[in-house]
Design an enzyme around this catalytic site. Structure first.
Site, PDB file in Angstrom:
ATOM      1  NE  ARG A   1      -2.750  -7.893  -4.367  1.00 11.83           N
ATOM      2  CZ  ARG A   1      -3.630  -8.282  -3.479  1.00 11.83           C
ATOM      3  NH1 ARG A   1      -3.282  -8.402  -2.232  1.00 11.83           N
ATOM      4  NH2 ARG A   1      -4.860  -8.570  -3.815  1.00 11.83           N
TER       5      ARG A   1
ATOM      6  CG  HIS B   1      -1.922  -1.006   1.340  1.00 12.74           C
ATOM      7  ND1 HIS B   1      -2.068  -1.799   2.464  1.00 12.74           N
ATOM      8  CD2 HIS B   1      -2.882  -1.404   0.469  1.00 12.74           C
ATOM      9  CE1 HIS B   1      -3.070  -2.629   2.282  1.00 12.74           C
ATOM     10  NE2 HIS B   1      -3.575  -2.428   1.076  1.00 12.74           N
TER      11      HIS B   1
ATOM     12  CE  LYS C   1     -13.898  -6.739   2.998  1.00  5.33           C
ATOM     13  NZ  LYS C   1     -12.608  -6.361   2.426  1.00  5.33           N
TER      14      LYS C   1
ATOM     15  CB  SER D   1      -4.468  -6.453   4.521  1.00  6.94           C
ATOM     16  OG  SER D   1      -4.046  -5.167   4.168  1.00  6.94           O
TER      17      SER D   1
END
Length: 168
Positions: A89, A16, A40, A127
């Site tokens: 990514r 990040h 979440k 993460s």
């Protein structure tokens, strides 16, 4: 030009930070926008994540940190941003991110999405991976800022102690 870099950042990683630093070099101002997602259960609170990001980006003059819920494009309009930053990514990220970019364009045609590919050294990093390593007691100081590594260790230790004290 103002850019928004949205995400949950639970926790913020060096991947990040790579995107944030590069975005800071491309745009007049970048707002790191921490999403409040009621669907979440994050490990860290919104305030904890905001503080972690502020500490990790304090050396960058044109970075702001804020929080939002709802549509990213609504937040972008509120902040008068012209660009949404999305990190990639791997090729697998691209399909979902492209779909999201097209959807956002139908909602706010004046806002562009810019994709920044993560540097090779962070292409595996998420993460979720960091949390799994930390949960199992592995080292994460090479994946996240030192303050975040400490916070992860403390949080999982607290969770272990809480679980142990509630066991019969």
């Amino acid at each position: 030009m103002i850019a928004i870099y949205p995400g949950s950042f639970d926790p913020i990683t060096f991947g990040h930070l790579d995107i944030i630093k590069r975005s800071s070099q491309l745009f007049e101002r970048t707002i790191v926008a921490v999403l409040r997602n009621p669907n979440k259960s994050p490990l860290f609170t919104i305030q904890e994540r905001i503080e972690q990001i502020k500490v990790a980006t304090q050396h960058l003059d044109n970075i702001d940190v804020d929080t939002f819920s709802g549509l990213t494009v609504t937040f972008a309009r509120l902040k008068q941003a012209q660009v949404l930053i999305r990190g990639l990514r791997a090729v697998s990220d691209f399909e979902m991110e492209l779909q999201m970019a097209h959807t956002n364009k139908t909602l706010a045609e004046e806002i562009e999405t810019v994709f920044l590919s993560t540097s090779n050294e962070y292409s595996f990093l998420s993460s979720s991976v960091v949390k799994e390593i930390a949960r199992c007691g592995g080292p994460v100081d090479h994946l996240v800022p030192a303050e975040v590594a400490i916070a992860l260790s403390l949080r999982y230790r607290q969770m272990e102690l809480k679980q142990a004290s509630s066991s019969p």
